[in-house]
Design a protein around this motif. Structure first.
Motif, PDB file in Angstrom:
ATOM      1  N   ALA A 209       0.839  -1.203   0.000  1.00  0.00           N
ATOM      2  CA  ALA A 209       0.000   0.000   0.000  1.00  0.00           C
ATOM      3  C   ALA A 209       0.875   1.254   0.000  1.00  0.00           C
ATOM      4  CB  ALA A 209      -0.917  -0.001   1.217  1.00  0.00           C
ATOM      5  N   HIS A 210       0.451   2.256  -0.787  1.00  0.00           N
ATOM      6  CA  HIS A 210       1.188   3.518  -0.893  1.00  0.00           C
ATOM      7  C   HIS A 210       0.197   4.679  -0.968  1.00  0.00           C
ATOM      8  CE1 HIS A 210       4.592   0.950  -2.132  1.00  0.00           C
ATOM      9  NE2 HIS A 210       3.777   0.432  -3.044  1.00  0.00           N
ATOM     10  N   GLN A 211       0.721   5.858  -0.776  1.00  0.00           N
ATOM     11  CA  GLN A 211       0.016   7.107  -1.093  1.00  0.00           C
ATOM     12  C   GLN A 211       0.954   7.909  -1.970  1.00  0.00           C
ATOM     13  OE1 GLN A 211      -1.264   8.704   2.780  1.00  0.00           O
ATOM     14  NE2 GLN A 211      -3.298   7.880   2.377  1.00  0.00           N
ATOM     15  N   ALA A 212       0.757   7.790  -3.269  1.00  0.00           N
ATOM     16  CA  ALA A 212       1.700   8.366  -4.236  1.00  0.00           C
ATOM     17  C   ALA A 212       0.950   8.963  -5.423  1.00  0.00           C
ATOM     18  CB  ALA A 212       2.686   7.293  -4.694  1.00  0.00           C
ATOM     19  N   ASN A 246       5.865  14.217  -2.612  1.00  0.00           N
ATOM     20  CA  ASN A 246       6.961  13.807  -1.738  1.00  0.00           C
ATOM     21  C   ASN A 246       6.999  12.293  -1.578  1.00  0.00           C
ATOM     22  OD1 ASN A 246       7.874  16.441  -1.324  1.00  0.00           O
ATOM     23  ND2 ASN A 246       6.562  16.736   0.456  1.00  0.00           N
ATOM     24  N   ASN A 247       5.843  11.696  -1.272  1.00  0.00           N
ATOM     25  CA  ASN A 247       5.782  10.239  -1.135  1.00  0.00           C
ATOM     26  C   ASN A 247       6.115   9.538  -2.440  1.00  0.00           C
ATOM     27  OD1 ASN A 247       4.981  10.595   1.491  1.00  0.00           O
ATOM     28  ND2 ASN A 247       2.885   9.885   1.196  1.00  0.00           N
ATOM     29  N   TRP A 248       5.569  10.057  -3.523  1.00  0.00           N
ATOM     30  CA  TRP A 248       5.760   9.426  -4.831  1.00  0.00           C
ATOM     31  C   TRP A 248       7.229   9.417  -5.223  1.00  0.00           C
ATOM     32  CZ3 TRP A 248       1.977  10.941  -9.381  1.00  0.00           C
ATOM     33  CH2 TRP A 248       2.017   9.961 -10.377  1.00  0.00           C
ATOM     34  N   GLY A 331      -0.297  18.253 -13.057  1.00  0.00           N
ATOM     35  CA  GLY A 331       0.734  18.165 -12.042  1.00  0.00           C
ATOM     36  C   GLY A 331       1.091  19.510 -11.453  1.00  0.00           C
ATOM     37  N   LEU A 332       1.225  20.526 -12.288  1.00  0.00           N
ATOM     38  CA  LEU A 332       1.534  21.874 -11.804  1.00  0.00           C
ATOM     39  C   LEU A 332       0.406  22.394 -10.908  1.00  0.00           C
ATOM     40  CD1 LEU A 332       2.937  23.329 -15.143  1.00  0.00           C
ATOM     41  CD2 LEU A 332       4.284  22.865 -13.071  1.00  0.00           C
ATOM     42  N   LYS A 333      -0.814  22.121 -11.314  1.00  0.00           N
ATOM     43  CA  LYS A 333      -1.967  22.547 -10.515  1.00  0.00           C
ATOM     44  C   LYS A 333      -1.989  21.846  -9.161  1.00  0.00           C
ATOM     45  CE  LYS A 333      -7.021  22.883 -10.774  1.00  0.00           C
ATOM     46  NZ  LYS A 333      -8.220  22.597 -11.634  1.00  0.00           N
ATOM     47  N   GLN A 334      -1.661  20.549  -9.149  1.00  0.00           N
ATOM     48  CA  GLN A 334      -1.652  19.786  -7.904  1.00  0.00           C
ATOM     49  C   GLN A 334      -0.613  20.340  -6.931  1.00  0.00           C
ATOM     50  OE1 GLN A 334      -3.618  17.738  -6.665  1.00  0.00           O
ATOM     51  NE2 GLN A 334      -2.550  16.460  -5.172  1.00  0.00           N
ATOM     52  N   VAL A 335       0.563  20.688  -7.441  1.00  0.00           N
ATOM     53  CA  VAL A 335       1.612  21.229  -6.553  1.00  0.00           C
ATOM     54  C   VAL A 335       1.172  22.559  -5.984  1.00  0.00           C
ATOM     55  CG1 VAL A 335       3.980  22.076  -6.430  1.00  0.00           C
ATOM     56  CG2 VAL A 335       3.466  20.019  -7.754  1.00  0.00           C
ATOM     57  N   LYS A 336       0.598  23.435  -6.823  1.00  0.00           N
ATOM     58  CA  LYS A 336       0.168  24.749  -6.355  1.00  0.00           C
ATOM     59  C   LYS A 336      -0.936  24.613  -5.290  1.00  0.00           C
ATOM     60  CE  LYS A 336      -0.245  28.272  -9.170  1.00  0.00           C
ATOM     61  NZ  LYS A 336       0.854  29.157  -8.752  1.00  0.00           N
TER      62      LYS A 336
END
Length: 339
Positions: A209-212, A246-248, A331-336
């Motif tokens: 199991a992961h959170q990535a 970070n996790n990914w 991806g850019l939206k997720q980081v922001k």
């Protein structure tokens, strides 16, 4: 939790909805079955749909078989069911959904109908929110119904010589829709918190199991870690719209350095080697750093100023030219939004 399509609905509809509804089983069976080892079959999605629908992995031991993920194309799942019933030597005991995205999970309703004794296994996080997914399944069938209605309206515009041909296709589509309306996405019997080892009969596999890629990912290791079924966590071009960066990055770094791994089966695209993980590592790291370093830029500006080398690496054909900018923007939206 929301359950969007893997990428924007408009593109998914263009590529999947009409195809799933009207294509004959011989066409939707274009998924390539590749023998990875005597116990492992890799069901690779056809290249033209590699970003819009998922791969699957079939693992069979001496006593039980396991199917990892299910296509979002329900007609393709029915073709897979037909293949499984004609080739499996053991019962299909387990179904594993790697995460909540439609193209990996919703087809489980078809597999569960045909293999009612198979146990569905998901991440603990997904198990707590699973009740919402039946509505997601229903919503997708509603989209199919609208597609049929629109096609019926356009039928009269077709040349008369072709109308019967398309009428036959639409009749098939309606039959499929009626059949799928009878199915239910059954809740999981087992969930994974950290790791879980299953014995398939002289063939153990370990589910991790992961959170990535999402907040509830599962991967699978087999043959003493030689084979990694990584789903979307290991995709060459990763979709980072729901990712924990970070996790990914940490997980990919660990996998990239694990010399036991020889074969990687991704959620999308072709078989990978361990060294191939450097590409998604670089891409995800670049997205995180770019959005962090230029907080004053909006999404359009961030896309325009992003390292163009990744566009050259990824945009190798027409389908990739459509997918890459959508993935980058997500991806850019997720980081922001994660700040």
């Amino acid at each position: 939790m929301t359950h969007p399509f893997y990428i924007p609905t408009q593109l998914t509809a263009l590529l999947l909805l009409s195809f799933s509804l009207v294509a004959p089983l011989s066409a939707v069976a274009a998924t390539q079955w590749q023998t990875i080892s005597p116990n492992v079959q890799f069901l690779e999605q056809q290249r033209a749909l590699r970003f819009y629908d998922s791969n699957q992995v079939l693992i069979e031991g001496d006593k039980c078989a396991l199917m990892f993920d299910a296509s979002g194309d329900f007609a393709a799942v029915e073709a897979t069911v037909k293949q499984l019933k004609s080739t499996l030597k053991t019962p299909l005991c387990y179904l594993i959904a790697s995460h909540f995205h439609d193209d990996h999970l919703l087809g489980m309703a078809i597999l569960q109908h045909h293999f009612p004794d198979a146990q569905l296994i998901v991440h603990q996080q997904l198990a707590t929110e699973f009740s919402q997914l039946q509505q997601t399944y229903t919503n997708k069938l509603d989209s199919y119904e609208k597609s049929i209605e629109l096609s019926l309206q356009r039928l009269a515009q077709q040349p008369e010589a072709q109308q019967q041909h398309w009428q036959n296709k639409l009749n098939l589509a309606k039959q499929r829709l009626f059949r799928w309306r009878q199915y239910q996405l059954q809740p999981p019997q087992t969930y994974v918190v950290d790791s879980l080892t299953i014995e398939l009969g002289n063939y153990p596999v370990t589910i991790n199991a992961h959170q990535a890629h999402t907040n509830g990912d599962l991967t699978l290791s087999a043959e003493n870690h030689r084979i990694l079924v990584g789903a979307d966590v290991v995709d060459w071009l990763p979709y980072p719209g729901h990712g924990n960066f970070n996790n990914w990055l940490q997980i990919l770094t660990q996998l990239h350095s694990d010399q036991r791994i020889k074969i990687i089966l991704p959620g999308h695209g072709s078989v990978l080697k361990r060294d191939d993980l450097q590409q998604p590592l670089n891409f995800l790291h670049a997205i995180q750093q770019h959005a962090t370093n230029y907080p004053e830029q909006d999404l359009v500006q961030l896309q325009q100023s992003f390292n163009q080398q990744f566009a050259k690496d990824y945009q190798v054909d027409e389908i990739a030219r459509k997918a890459y900018p959508l993935f980058l923007e997500a991806g850019l939206k997720q980081v922001k939004q994660s700040k």
